[in-house]
Structure formats: structure tokens, C-alpha cells
Design an enzyme around this catalytic site. Structure first.
Site, short mmCIF file in Angstrom:
data_model
loop_
_atom_site.label_atom_id
_atom_site.label_comp_id
_atom_site.label_asym_id
_atom_site.label_seq_id
_atom_site.Cartn_x
_atom_site.Cartn_y
_atom_site.Cartn_z
N LYS A 19 0.84 -1.20 0.00
CA LYS A 19 0.00 0.00 0.00
C LYS A 19 0.88 1.25 0.00
CE LYS A 19 -3.78 -1.94 2.81
NZ LYS A 19 -4.89 -1.77 1.87
N ARG A 77 -10.73 -11.18 1.28
CA ARG A 77 -11.65 -12.14 0.68
C ARG A 77 -11.05 -13.55 0.67
NH1 ARG A 77 -11.35 -8.53 -4.62
NH2 ARG A 77 -10.91 -7.11 -2.92
#
Length: 515
Positions: free
Chosen positions: A292, A366
Site C-alpha cells: 500500500k 476475501r
């Protein structure tokens, strides 16, 4: 090193007497809910009216909704201050009453008050649109506890003031047994909802070096033991032996190994009609190899907000003891870049047997939830709800105002939306058209974990829904609502504990009417 927070520990009670003498109460402040009509028709006590009229004439206080004004009362032995809270011209909804109560709590914190008494109108339900004592009592109790929440502090010198300790609702006059029972039930529900939300807030606010997967597991076991609930924690060796490839892959780059956490609440004689709650437990998310940006990464302490929410729900169920069955599953990991971290291009075999092509290691939530969903089904879950700070894309659609929802069952969703309206936590459904499901296809595996930026909040949710295997399922993307940059409504700056109250409200509504 430990932080300090006493939020959620307020003792709440009600004192209802035909001949109520306010002077007998040793409190730091009185709270009075004020409407312009109440001043005009003389229904308020003269002591308050004499203070309010000059304030209104000077436009310092107009009794507008959520407006608060504190007036010191020197020489008043029984209380030092009165906090006026505006109710406006029309009856308040339960959410408005909840926010008004939170504002009163924040004013009390500024005064460093410990003990409060809230003088109720006769009857208070005339202030509320729902016209129900239980709903009013729950909203006021929730608002006071949620509004009094204080972030843990890690400073060398902490204030000796520990926050609000006691709240007593007062009303003069006769009361029926039914109305008293409604008030007591509302207070009990309000405390359970709000205190459980504060537990979720505290966990989500913890710095990443204070909360690794093992710490999250320890916190979950403490909640389970407090309420006598069955709990299980699986370590990395057990997970590998079971074939939980998704959770192992995401956590393998960290020196803090992953954990799978389960708590069961059994409120029925038979383990049937089980509700499965699955919370994303990424205790810190760097993005892994798909690193990130530096700016804002510190807020990734909140990437386990879904885990905190479902754990908060289990605490509420332990307190309220409804006749329902719930299994909570938290796949917990730390997503870090390392020489052994999972990489873009890897193929992972999940616990369900489905294979996943990794296109983005920052789409890790996920992947762990896929294993969590499969495990919840294995434990008997017949309905599934996953909660996750899943995508930045949901902020583009809904900002930090509403939680995004994806589902395969419209009836279940309608029930959940009704629950959210009762709690005041906003949710908004996103479409699940076949074309979005098709975007998950991979050339080399059963699924790809990233579909690009188009429809990303939807496809991320549908990825998780694949592992529901056709069971009724709801996905809650709380990436925008789990952590706020400034105070709003009943929520503080920082962690909100969002969805604890709505999930609990929905679960209570599943209880059979004859139970």
C-alpha cells in the site's frame, strides 16, 4: 504497556417514585430533555423553566434537536449542573433520541462528571415517534454509553478522571408494571448493545503491535469464557494440516502466525437453524507484496473491524441469551511483505477445495474469508453473514456514511435493512447481477482474487459469496464506516464498532415468537 479505557462500564438504573425528591440524589449533573412546547405549556418543573427562559430569550439555547447547554448551579447541594438537551418541535425518532443522549454524555465528559441523573418527562414516550417505552429506554441507554466512549490513551501521564460511572433515570408519578418492565428491558438491551459496541471499538483502536492474531484469539476466548460459551482456536500447524490454504497463504509472510477463531452460542436445545457470522481479522494490512501507499497506512489497524464486530455480537448474545444458535468464525492474520509472503501469480487451494489465482496480495481479506465461510458451513451454519473492511471501492460509492451490502437472498436482506433502520446504522444494497459473478472467472484457477477497479466493491463481495455454496448470505463491507476521521452522531473519531448493534438486532428478530 496498556492503554486505558473505561468506556461501556456505566451502571444504568431507573428510579420511579410517586413522590420524587431530586434533592436526595447525590449526582454531578442533571440531564433534562427540553422541547419548546414543554416550556410553553408549563409541563416542566419551575426550577428548569426559570433557567431556560433567559437562555432562550438571549438565543443561547433554542431547544433545537441535539443542542446541549450546561448551566452551573452554585449552591445547589444535590447537584452542581444541569445539562439541557434540545428535543425540537416534533417527537424524536429513536435514532434522534440516541444521538441526543450521546451529546448529553459528551457534555458530561467535558465537565468530568461521574454520576448523572436524567429527569424524565411524564411520560417520556411523548418525545418519541415510536411511542414505546422500551424503545426509548434502549435508545437513551445506548446513546449515553456510546457517547461517553473514550479512546484508550498511552501517555506517560493519564488523567485521574475515569469517565462516567453511573446514570439514573428518574420519573415522578405512578407507573404500571408493564411500563416498568419495558423500561428495564430497554435498559438491559441498550447496555448489551452499547457495551458490546465499545468492546469492538477498543479492539479496533488497538495499535498493530498490541494486537496480532494470537492477541485477537486471546480476546475472543476471554469473551467466550465470560459467558460460558464454547470456543476453539486453531494455530498455524492445525490450519496447514486441515488445508486452510487461503488463511495460511495470507499469514505466512508475518512473524505472527495466523489463527482461526470460533465461538458457538447455543440458545436452543438442538443445534439447528444456525446463523454463521464470519469476521475479517486482518490485524494489520500492509498490502503484502502489493504494498500500500505510505500515507494513511496507519489506519490499517482497523482492518480487523469485521472481526471486532462479530466478537462484539457474541458478547451481546452472551448477555441477552436469546433462543437462537450462532457460530462465529474469525480468520485472523497479519498481511506483511517478506521473502516467504504470498505473491501475485500464486495459485492457492482454499479450504473448500476451490483454487484461487492471486492477482493482488492487497485483496487478501476475501481470501481468508473464503476459508472462514467454508469452516462456518462445516460447523452447521444455515445462514451466513460476513463482515469485512473489504474494499476502498465502497468508499467511492458510499463514503464513510453507509455500509455496502451484497447478497444472494433478497428476503434476508429486507429483514436486515429493517434491523438497520431500528439501530440507525445505515446500509445500502449493491447489485449482484450475473455479469459481476462472471468477472470472477480465472483462466487458470476457479476464481481470481481481483477483478480490477470496475465494480470492485461488488465483485469482492461476490467472491466471498461463492463460498456460501448457495446458502442465504449477506456481505457487509464496512471499509468506510468502521473507522471515522471525526466524530459523528453516536460515533467517536476512530473505531465505531459499526454493525454490532444491527447484527444483534437482526439476530434477536430471528428468535421464534413463542420462545
Amino acid at each position: 504497556m496498556k492503554g486505558h479505557s473505561d468506556s461501556g462500564s456505566i451502571q444504568v438504573s431507573i428510579d420511579w417514585k410517586e413522590n420524587l425528591d431530586a434533592a436526595q440524589y447525590d449526582v454531578d449533573a442533571f440531564i433534562v430533555l427540553v422541547s419548546p412546547q414543554g416550556i410553553q405549556d408549563g409541563s416542566m418543573r419551575q426550577v428548569w423553566t426559570s433557567l431556560l427562559l433567559p437562555l432562550m430569550e438571549s438565543h443561547l439555547f433554542q431547544a433545537a434537536p441535539f443542542q446541549t447547554y450546561a448551566v452551573p448551579l452554585p449552591g445547589r447541594g444535590e447537584y452542581r449542573t444541569v445539562i439541557f438537551v434540545g428535543a425540537g418541535e416534533r417527537p424524536l425518532t429513536s435514532e434522534e433520541l440516541r444521538i441526543a443522549s450521546a451529546q448529553a454524555a459528551r457534555m458530561a465528559l467535558k465537565m468530568r462528571a461521574k454520576k448523572l441523573a436524567w429527569e424524565l418527562s411524564s411520560p417520556l414516550v411523548t418525545f418519541t415517534a415510536e411511542q414505546h417505552a422500551r424503545i426509548a429506554a434502549q435508545a437513551m441507554t445506548e446513546g449515553m454509553i456510546l457517547g461517553s466512549y473514550r479512546h484508550k490513551q498511552y501517555k506517560k501521564s493519564n488523567s485521574e478522571y475515569k469517565g462516567l460511572e453511573q446514570l439514573t433515570f428518574l420519573r415522578k408519578g405512578k407507573v404500571s408494571g408493564v411500563e416498568m418492565a419495558d423500561w428495564e428491558e430497554g435498559i438491559a438491551r441498550g447496555r448489551a448493545f452499547a457495551e458490546s459496541t465499545c468492546i469492538a471499538r477498543d479492539l479496533t483502536n488497538l495499535p498493530g503491535n498490541f494486537l496480532v492474531p494470537e492477541d485477537l484469539a486471546r480476546a475472543a476466548v476471554e469473551v467466550a469464557e465470560k459467558h460460558g460459551l464454547e470456543s476453539t482456536v486453531l494455530d498455524e500447524k492445525q490450519l496447514a494440516a486441515m488445508g486452510m490454504g487461503g488463511l495460511i497463504a495470507v499469514g505466512q509472510g508475518s512473524v505472527h502466525p495466523p489463527r482461526l477463531i470460533m465461538i458457538k452460542y447455543q440458545g436452543k436445545d438442538d443445534w439447528e437453524d444456525v446463523i454463521g457470522l464470519i469476521g475479517k481479522g486482518i490485524t494489520f494490512d500492509t498490502g503484502g507484496i502489493s504494498l500500500k501507499r505510505r500515507v494513511g497506512m496507519e489506519e490499517m489497524i482497523s482492518d480487523m473491524g469485521g472481526a471486532a464486530a462479530v466478537l462484539g455480537v457474541m458478547n451481546a448474545l452472551g448477555r441477552l441469551r436469546p433462543a437462537v444458535n450462532v457460530v462465529m468464525v474469525i480468520p485472523a492474520a497479519e498481511n506483511m511483505p517478506a521473502g516467504n509472503a504470498f505473491k501475485p501469480g500464486d495459485i492457492i487451494q482454499s479450504y473448500s477445495g476451490r483454487t484461487i489465482e492471486v492477482l493482488n496480495t492487497d485483496a487478501e481479506g476475501r481470501v481468508v474469508l473464503a476459508d472462514g465461510m467454508a469452516y462456518a458451513r462445516e460447523q452447521g451454519a444455515a445462514k451466513l453473514i460476513d463482515v469485512a473492511t473489504l474494499t476502498g471501492a465502497v468508499l467511492s460509492a458510499l463514503g464513510d456514511v453507509a455500509t455496502g451490502v451484497v447478497t444472494n437472498d433478497d428476503t434476508m436482506l429486507e429483514e436486515f435493512i429493517l434491523a438497520s433502520k431500528r439501530t440507525g446504522e445505515k446500509v445500502w444494497p449493491l447489485p449482484a447481477y450475473k455479469e459481476f459473478w462472471d468477472m470472477l472467472k480465472s483462466d487458470v484457477a476457479d476464481l481470481s482474487n481481483s477483478t480490477g477497479s470496475r465494480g470492485a466493491a461488488i465483485t469482492a463481495g461476490l467472491f466471498i459469496g461463492t463460498f456460501a455454496e448457495g446458502l442465504p448470505w449477506i456481505h457487509l463491507d464496512i471499509a468506510g464506516t468502521a473507522f471515522l476521521n471525526k466524530e459523528r452522531g453516536v460515533n467517536p473519531k476512530g473505531a465505531t464498532g459499526v454493525m454490532v448493534r444491527t447484527l444483534t438486532e437482526w439476530i434477536l428478530a430471528q428468535e421464534a415468537p413463542d420462545q
